[in-house]
Scaffold this motif. Structure first.
Motif, PDB file in Angstrom:
ATOM      1  N   VAL A  61      14.750  21.097  -0.585  1.00 10.95           N
ATOM      2  CA  VAL A  61      14.232  20.644  -1.725  1.00 10.95           C
ATOM      3  C   VAL A  61      12.879  20.193  -1.604  1.00 10.95           C
ATOM      4  O   VAL A  61      12.168  20.395  -2.470  1.00 10.95           O
ATOM      5  N   ASP A  62      12.490  19.662  -0.568  1.00  7.70           N
ATOM      6  CA  ASP A  62      11.249  19.224  -0.221  1.00  7.70           C
ATOM      7  C   ASP A  62      10.030  20.133   0.263  1.00  7.70           C
ATOM      8  O   ASP A  62      10.257  20.956   1.107  1.00  7.70           O
ATOM      9  N   LEU A  63       9.233  20.562  -0.770  1.00 11.10           N
ATOM     10  CA  LEU A  63       8.447  21.604  -0.657  1.00 11.10           C
ATOM     11  C   LEU A  63       7.490  21.224   0.502  1.00 11.10           C
ATOM     12  O   LEU A  63       7.237  22.093   1.330  1.00 11.10           O
ATOM     13  N   GLU A  64       7.104  20.032   0.677  1.00  7.24           N
ATOM     14  CA  GLU A  64       6.088  19.622   1.857  1.00  7.24           C
ATOM     15  C   GLU A  64       6.923  19.899   3.392  1.00  7.24           C
ATOM     16  O   GLU A  64       6.032  20.372   4.220  1.00  7.24           O
ATOM     17  N   LYS A  65       8.080  19.700   3.319  1.00  8.92           N
ATOM     18  CA  LYS A  65       8.768  19.731   4.556  1.00  8.92           C
ATOM     19  C   LYS A  65       8.832  21.194   4.834  1.00  8.92           C
ATOM     20  O   LYS A  65       8.727  21.820   6.006  1.00  8.92           O
ATOM     21  N   LEU A  66       9.171  22.025   3.697  1.00  5.31           N
ATOM     22  CA  LEU A  66       9.262  23.621   4.074  1.00  5.31           C
ATOM     23  C   LEU A  66       8.041  24.231   4.488  1.00  5.31           C
ATOM     24  O   LEU A  66       7.951  25.056   5.269  1.00  5.31           O
ATOM     25  N   ALA A  67       7.031  23.618   3.716  1.00  4.18           N
ATOM     26  CA  ALA A  67       5.588  24.224   4.081  1.00  4.18           C
ATOM     27  C   ALA A  67       5.378  23.918   5.474  1.00  4.18           C
ATOM     28  O   ALA A  67       4.698  24.735   6.106  1.00  4.18           O
ATOM     29  N   TYR A  68       5.766  22.658   5.834  1.00  3.76           N
ATOM     30  CA  TYR A  68       5.347  22.608   7.319  1.00  3.76           C
ATOM     31  C   TYR A  68       6.121  23.207   8.323  1.00  3.76           C
ATOM     32  O   TYR A  68       5.754  23.667   9.395  1.00  3.76           O
ATOM     33  N   GLN A  69       7.429  23.461   8.089  1.00  2.58           N
ATOM     34  CA  GLN A  69       8.276  24.496   8.865  1.00  2.58           C
ATOM     35  C   GLN A  69       7.649  25.932   8.894  1.00  2.58           C
ATOM     36  O   GLN A  69       7.558  26.385   9.941  1.00  2.58           O
ATOM     37  N   THR A  70       7.258  26.472   7.443  1.00  7.88           N
ATOM     38  CA  THR A  70       6.724  27.623   7.795  1.00  7.88           C
ATOM     39  C   THR A  70       5.311  27.724   8.445  1.00  7.88           C
ATOM     40  O   THR A  70       4.941  28.877   8.937  1.00  7.88           O
ATOM     41  N   PHE A  71       4.712  26.523   8.380  1.00  3.82           N
ATOM     42  CA  PHE A  71       3.339  26.689   9.037  1.00  3.82           C
ATOM     43  C   PHE A  71       3.286  26.587  10.592  1.00  3.82           C
ATOM     44  O   PHE A  71       2.649  27.185  11.138  1.00  3.82           O
ATOM     45  N   GLN A  72       4.524  26.191  10.870  1.00  4.99           N
ATOM     46  CA  GLN A  72       4.590  26.106  12.455  1.00  4.99           C
ATOM     47  C   GLN A  72       5.254  27.541  13.002  1.00  4.99           C
ATOM     48  O   GLN A  72       4.912  27.849  14.085  1.00  4.99           O
ATOM     49  N   GLU A  73       5.303  28.406  11.818  1.00  2.30           N
ATOM     50  CA  GLU A  73       5.844  29.741  12.217  1.00  2.30           C
ATOM     51  C   GLU A  73       4.675  30.666  11.910  1.00  2.30           C
ATOM     52  O   GLU A  73       4.732  32.087  11.428  1.00  2.30           O
ATOM     53  N   SER A  74       3.373  30.239  11.983  1.00  2.00           N
ATOM     54  CA  SER A  74       2.165  30.976  11.168  1.00  2.00           C
ATOM     55  C   SER A  74       1.918  32.266  12.177  1.00  2.00           C
ATOM     56  O   SER A  74       1.442  33.440  11.451  1.00  2.00           O
ATOM     57  N   THR A  75       2.387  32.362  13.246  1.00  6.90           N
ATOM     58  CA  THR A  75       2.087  33.421  14.126  1.00  6.90           C
ATOM     59  C   THR A  75       3.063  34.619  13.573  1.00  6.90           C
ATOM     60  O   THR A  75       2.699  35.911  14.101  1.00  6.90           O
ATOM     61  N   ASN A  76       4.285  34.296  13.293  1.00  8.44           N
ATOM     62  CA  ASN A  76       5.205  35.438  13.079  1.00  8.44           C
ATOM     63  C   ASN A  76       5.790  35.096  11.678  1.00  8.44           C
ATOM     64  O   ASN A  76       7.159  34.849  11.469  1.00  8.44           O
ATOM     65  N   GLN A  77       5.004  34.932  10.336  1.00  9.92           N
ATOM     66  CA  GLN A  77       5.397  34.606   9.102  1.00  9.92           C
ATOM     67  C   GLN A  77       6.269  35.960   8.699  1.00  9.92           C
ATOM     68  O   GLN A  77       5.614  37.117   8.490  1.00  9.92           O
ATOM     69  N   SER A  78       6.979  35.744   7.803  1.00 10.99           N
ATOM     70  CA  SER A  78       7.751  36.832   6.904  1.00 10.99           C
ATOM     71  C   SER A  78       6.842  36.643   5.852  1.00 10.99           C
ATOM     72  O   SER A  78       6.065  36.108   5.278  1.00 10.99           O
ATOM     73  N   SER A  79       7.246  37.850   4.865  1.00  9.60           N
ATOM     74  CA  SER A  79       6.408  38.309   3.607  1.00  9.60           C
ATOM     75  C   SER A  79       6.671  36.843   2.590  1.00  9.60           C
ATOM     76  O   SER A  79       5.826  36.336   1.973  1.00  9.60           O
ATOM     77  N   MET A  80       8.079  36.257   2.658  1.00 12.64           N
ATOM     78  CA  MET A  80       8.100  35.140   1.816  1.00 12.64           C
ATOM     79  C   MET A  80       7.461  33.975   2.165  1.00 12.64           C
ATOM     80  O   MET A  80       6.979  33.425   1.260  1.00 12.64           O
ATOM     81  N   GLU A  81       7.422  33.843   3.605  1.00 10.75           N
ATOM     82  CA  GLU A  81       6.594  32.719   3.938  1.00 10.75           C
ATOM     83  C   GLU A  81       5.237  32.837   3.585  1.00 10.75           C
ATOM     84  O   GLU A  81       4.587  31.754   3.438  1.00 10.75           O
ATOM     85  N   ARG A  82       4.550  34.029   3.862  1.00 10.59           N
ATOM     86  CA  ARG A  82       3.401  33.873   3.247  1.00 10.59           C
ATOM     87  C   ARG A  82       3.055  33.671   1.922  1.00 10.59           C
ATOM     88  O   ARG A  82       1.879  33.251   1.442  1.00 10.59           O
ATOM     89  N   ILE A  83       3.839  34.242   0.983  1.00 10.49           N
ATOM     90  CA  ILE A  83       3.792  34.006  -0.444  1.00 10.49           C
ATOM     91  C   ILE A  83       3.667  32.537  -0.664  1.00 10.49           C
ATOM     92  O   ILE A  83       2.951  31.975  -1.440  1.00 10.49           O
ATOM     93  N   PHE A  84       4.843  31.983  -0.069  1.00  4.69           N
ATOM     94  CA  PHE A  84       5.088  30.305  -0.338  1.00  4.69           C
ATOM     95  C   PHE A  84       3.862  29.680   0.198  1.00  4.69           C
ATOM     96  O   PHE A  84       3.264  28.615  -0.442  1.00  4.69           O
ATOM     97  N   ASN A  85       3.434  29.986   1.448  1.00  2.00           N
ATOM     98  CA  ASN A  85       2.116  29.105   1.856  1.00  2.00           C
ATOM     99  C   ASN A  85       1.112  29.541   1.181  1.00  2.00           C
ATOM    100  O   ASN A  85       0.064  28.502   0.984  1.00  2.00           O
TER     101      ASN A  85
END
Length: 230
Positions: A61-85
């Motif tokens: 539910v915490d968007l900041e936490k989710l953003a941090y997790q997806t940022f850690q995977e910045s070299t191999n992000q999925s399409s949904m992660e790119r949209i979210f970030n």
């Protein structure tokens, strides 16, 4: 079937133009199958990544936490992660706490998420127009080879005093093979194009729903910060 009228022998004995037509159709068929298989894999991987991200999204539910997790995977992000970030970064582009700025940030985030989603759909759509071209043009290319072969066959009959089925049949048969090659190339391409374009549309709908969900969450978050600051 007599060996003299086998498909392989008819292909070898066909005229130069008909052979060129068949060779072009074979290349088009190989390219279309390569494109079909590669696109199918991309769409399967995309659907898997969407499902995986939704699982993380529903448990965070915490968007900041989710953003941090997806940022850690910045070299191999999925399409949904790119949209979210893209949306989350635009949402927090400024640190101003004014209500007007918060609204503007959320609207900018919504627009940038839509742009990113459209780019992702364009990537999935890439190459499908070529598949559609193969599906629509292959029968006509094959028909051209058939017409040319039959015309060439009838011209050859001019030097024959008496035309019989035995004389006419081989020429017409080798000409009709070109049409068969055209259909062999067009039918799989047509079926695959309709199937793939439907799957791309379904993924596009998932992107649109996700963007709307995020926009609502962004507005809630900004309204919450506004109330806390007031």
């Amino acid at each position: 079937m007599d060996n003299g009228l086998s498909i392989f022998s008819l292909i070898l004995s066909a005229g130069f133009v008909v052979q060129v037509v068949m060779f072009i159709l074979v290349l088009m068929s190989i390219y279309s199958w390569t494109l079909i298989l590669s696109k199918k894999k991309i769409l399967i991987d995309t659907n898997k990544s969407i499902k995986f991200f939704y699982q993380k999204f529903s448990t965070n539910v915490d968007l900041e936490k989710l953003a941090y997790q997806t940022f850690q995977e910045s070299t191999n992000q999925s399409s949904m992660e790119r949209i979210f970030n893209a949306g989350y970064q635009e949402l927090n582009y400024t640190t101003s706490d004014s209500s007007q700025e918060l609204i503007i940030n959320a609207e900018r985030a919504y627009r940038i998420m839509n742009i990113t989603a459209n780019n992702e759909v364009d990537y999935l759509d890439d190459g499908l127009s070529i598949l559609a071209m193969i599906a629509s043009s292959s029968p006509y290319i094959g028909l051209f080879g058939t017409v040319w072969g039959i015309m060439h066959s009838f011209i050859g009959l001019a030097s024959v005093k008496q035309a019989t089925i035995a004389i006419v049949a081989p020429g017409i048969a080798e000409a009709l093979i070109a049409t068969a090659f055209g259909l062999f190339s067009a039918i799989p391409a047509t079926i695959a194009y309709n199937r793939l374009i439907t799957k791309v549309g379904m993924i596009n709908n998932k992107y649109s729903v996700f963007v709307e969900q995020l926009f609502v969450l962004f507005q809630r978050q900004k309204n919450k910060l506004k109330i806390e600051n007031d």
